[in-house]
Design a protein around this motif. Structure first.
Motif, PDB file in Angstrom:
ATOM      1  N   PRO A 132      45.529 -35.257   9.047  1.00  0.00           N
ATOM      2  CA  PRO A 132      46.452 -34.138   9.234  1.00  0.00           C
ATOM      3  C   PRO A 132      47.607 -34.208   8.229  1.00  0.00           C
ATOM      4  O   PRO A 132      47.922 -35.290   7.724  1.00  0.00           O
ATOM      5  CB  PRO A 132      46.953 -34.328  10.667  1.00  0.00           C
ATOM      6  CG  PRO A 132      46.770 -35.776  10.963  1.00  0.00           C
ATOM      7  CD  PRO A 132      45.615 -36.244  10.138  1.00  0.00           C
ATOM      8  N   SER A 133      48.205 -33.074   7.979  1.00  0.00           N
ATOM      9  CA  SER A 133      49.265 -33.019   6.970  1.00  0.00           C
ATOM     10  C   SER A 133      50.634 -33.342   7.556  1.00  0.00           C
ATOM     11  O   SER A 133      51.620 -33.412   6.825  1.00  0.00           O
ATOM     12  CB  SER A 133      49.298 -31.634   6.322  1.00  0.00           C
ATOM     13  OG  SER A 133      49.595 -30.649   7.287  1.00  0.00           O
ATOM     14  N   THR A 134      50.682 -33.541   8.874  1.00  0.00           N
ATOM     15  CA  THR A 134      51.950 -33.897   9.507  1.00  0.00           C
ATOM     16  C   THR A 134      51.804 -35.256  10.175  1.00  0.00           C
ATOM     17  O   THR A 134      50.690 -35.706  10.461  1.00  0.00           O
ATOM     18  CB  THR A 134      52.332 -32.864  10.584  1.00  0.00           C
ATOM     19  OG1 THR A 134      51.261 -32.736  11.516  1.00  0.00           O
ATOM     20  CG2 THR A 134      52.617 -31.505   9.959  1.00  0.00           C
ATOM     21  N   VAL A 135      52.938 -35.908  10.419  1.00  0.00           N
ATOM     22  CA  VAL A 135      52.938 -37.154  11.202  1.00  0.00           C
ATOM     23  C   VAL A 135      53.825 -36.914  12.420  1.00  0.00           C
ATOM     24  O   VAL A 135      54.762 -36.128  12.367  1.00  0.00           O
ATOM     25  CB  VAL A 135      53.448 -38.356  10.368  1.00  0.00           C
ATOM     26  CG1 VAL A 135      52.522 -38.614   9.201  1.00  0.00           C
ATOM     27  CG2 VAL A 135      54.870 -38.146   9.889  1.00  0.00           C
ATOM     28  N   PRO A 136      53.519 -37.590  13.539  1.00  0.00           N
ATOM     29  CA  PRO A 136      54.281 -37.299  14.774  1.00  0.00           C
ATOM     30  C   PRO A 136      55.758 -37.712  14.688  1.00  0.00           C
ATOM     31  O   PRO A 136      56.616 -37.023  15.232  1.00  0.00           O
ATOM     32  CB  PRO A 136      53.562 -38.117  15.846  1.00  0.00           C
ATOM     33  CG  PRO A 136      52.263 -38.521  15.271  1.00  0.00           C
ATOM     34  CD  PRO A 136      52.402 -38.517  13.786  1.00  0.00           C
ATOM     35  N   PHE A 137      56.038 -38.827  13.999  1.00  0.00           N
ATOM     36  CA  PHE A 137      57.409 -39.349  13.973  1.00  0.00           C
ATOM     37  C   PHE A 137      57.840 -39.635  12.534  1.00  0.00           C
ATOM     38  O   PHE A 137      57.844 -40.801  12.107  1.00  0.00           O
ATOM     39  CB  PHE A 137      57.522 -40.600  14.843  1.00  0.00           C
ATOM     40  CG  PHE A 137      57.227 -40.346  16.293  1.00  0.00           C
ATOM     41  CD1 PHE A 137      58.182 -39.789  17.135  1.00  0.00           C
ATOM     42  CD2 PHE A 137      55.970 -40.643  16.822  1.00  0.00           C
ATOM     43  CE1 PHE A 137      57.901 -39.533  18.471  1.00  0.00           C
ATOM     44  CE2 PHE A 137      55.675 -40.392  18.160  1.00  0.00           C
ATOM     45  CZ  PHE A 137      56.649 -39.828  18.989  1.00  0.00           C
ATOM     46  N   PRO A 138      58.212 -38.596  11.779  1.00  0.00           N
ATOM     47  CA  PRO A 138      58.595 -38.830  10.374  1.00  0.00           C
ATOM     48  C   PRO A 138      59.698 -39.871  10.264  1.00  0.00           C
ATOM     49  O   PRO A 138      60.658 -39.880  11.036  1.00  0.00           O
ATOM     50  CB  PRO A 138      59.108 -37.450   9.932  1.00  0.00           C
ATOM     51  CG  PRO A 138      58.388 -36.482  10.812  1.00  0.00           C
ATOM     52  CD  PRO A 138      58.264 -37.186  12.149  1.00  0.00           C
ATOM     53  N   GLY A 139      59.523 -40.774   9.307  1.00  0.00           N
ATOM     54  CA  GLY A 139      60.539 -41.790   9.034  1.00  0.00           C
ATOM     55  C   GLY A 139      60.441 -43.012   9.920  1.00  0.00           C
ATOM     56  O   GLY A 139      61.138 -43.999   9.695  1.00  0.00           O
TER      57      GLY A 139
ATOM     58  N   ILE B  93      61.956 -36.243  15.828  1.00  0.00           N
ATOM     59  CA  ILE B  93      61.345 -35.081  16.494  1.00  0.00           C
ATOM     60  C   ILE B  93      61.791 -33.793  15.798  1.00  0.00           C
ATOM     61  O   ILE B  93      60.979 -32.891  15.564  1.00  0.00           O
ATOM     62  CB  ILE B  93      61.691 -35.092  17.999  1.00  0.00           C
ATOM     63  CG1 ILE B  93      60.972 -36.261  18.684  1.00  0.00           C
ATOM     64  CG2 ILE B  93      61.321 -33.763  18.660  1.00  0.00           C
ATOM     65  CD1 ILE B  93      61.366 -36.492  20.138  1.00  0.00           C
ATOM     66  N   ALA B  94      63.071 -33.725  15.428  1.00  0.00           N
ATOM     67  CA  ALA B  94      63.547 -32.547  14.677  1.00  0.00           C
ATOM     68  C   ALA B  94      62.776 -32.415  13.364  1.00  0.00           C
ATOM     69  O   ALA B  94      62.361 -31.313  12.974  1.00  0.00           O
ATOM     70  CB  ALA B  94      65.053 -32.672  14.404  1.00  0.00           C
ATOM     71  N   ALA B  95      62.563 -33.546  12.690  1.00  0.00           N
ATOM     72  CA  ALA B  95      61.869 -33.519  11.399  1.00  0.00           C
ATOM     73  C   ALA B  95      60.405 -33.138  11.572  1.00  0.00           C
ATOM     74  O   ALA B  95      59.835 -32.410  10.747  1.00  0.00           O
ATOM     75  CB  ALA B  95      61.991 -34.882  10.719  1.00  0.00           C
ATOM     76  N   ALA B  96      59.778 -33.621  12.645  1.00  0.00           N
ATOM     77  CA  ALA B  96      58.381 -33.241  12.906  1.00  0.00           C
ATOM     78  C   ALA B  96      58.281 -31.739  13.132  1.00  0.00           C
ATOM     79  O   ALA B  96      57.409 -31.066  12.569  1.00  0.00           O
ATOM     80  CB  ALA B  96      57.849 -34.002  14.123  1.00  0.00           C
TER      81      ALA B  96
END
Lengths: 142, 105
Positions: A132-139, B93-96
């Motif tokens: 997927p192009s998104t991750v659940p918890f960026p950073g 969560i905001a960034a997601a």
């Protein structure tokens, strides 16, 4: 780590991203180069905003190194896109760490930077065909 | 209706969107789980009007984008008001949610 050192750490990640984008752009087509230029400009703007914040708070902004060791060799489009994703993930991690150490306007700067890195990482994953192009918890630490 | 439930309803009405949107739906579920773990109590969510998910797919996707935008802004506000311990999770969560908007095109 206090607020100023968290901002300084994030600024060092921004320096590294700006350096990295200089390598990324050379291996992309015209459209990719335009995206890379826009992403690099966003990192420069962020770096400048942090530098001003640190200077205003009587802290010394960390200087950029002349060169950075990249996590892997970039030789073609695929590795250039992988590096672009890695650069955004790296800055996202630095900004996420800064959230716990900052309040007020500094935290706002950090959360906006985290959102921008997460969004740009998703754009690069889509360009690269990574699913997927998104991750659940960026950073978040891997 | 929470974001995960909104995606559930949308995917039930538009199964063709499942491949593209189920990772996003799963992320929203993980966000709820992580918040419950971090806070130590169930979340109390308000129940906004349920948008119609039965229209054309483009309309359903636009409704998801609007919900993600509001969710992103709510999470930013919560992050800024949060105690230090929770700020990284809420900021993630905001960034997601911000990144989900790239998928809803």
């Amino acid at each position: 780590m206090n607020g100023a050192s968290a901002l300084a750490a994030a600024m060092m990640a921004e320096h590294e991203a700006i350096f990295g984008y200089g390598v990324v752009g050379a291996h992309l087509d015209r459209a990719g180069q335009d995206t890379a230029r826009a992403a690099e400009a966003a990192h420069r703007a962020r770096r400048d905003a942090v530098a001003m914040r640190l200077t205003t708070g009587s802290s010394k902004p960390p200087a950029a190194q002349p060169a950075y060791t990249l996590p892997f060799n970039v030789t073609n489009r695929d590795s250039a896109l992988r590096l672009a994703i890695a650069l955004e993930e790296h800055t996202a991690q630095a900004w996420r760490r800064a959230l716990a150490e900052t309040t007020g306007d500094d935290r706002r700067l950090a959360v906006e930077a985290l959102m921008e890195s997460a969004t740009q990482a998703t754009r690069w994953r889509r360009t690269a065909g990574v699913q997927p192009s998104t991750v659940p918890f960026p950073g978040a630490p891997a | 209706m929470g974001l995960a439930a909104l995606y559930d309803a949308t995917l039930a009405a538009h199964p063709d969107l499942t491949a593209a949107l189920s990772p996003v739906r799963d992320a929203h579920r993980q966000h709820v789980d992580a918040l419950v773990r971090a806070i130590g109590s169930p979340l109390t969510t308000s129940a906004p009007a349920v948008p119609s998910v039965a229209g054309p797919p483009a309309q359903a996707v636009a409704a998801l984008a609007a919900a993600e935008r509001k969710g992103r802004d709510d999470a930013v506000a919560a992050c800024l008001a949060s105690v230090a311990r929770l700020a990284p999770l809420v900021g993630s969560i905001a960034a997601a949610r911000a990144s989900h908007l790239e998928v809803l095109v």
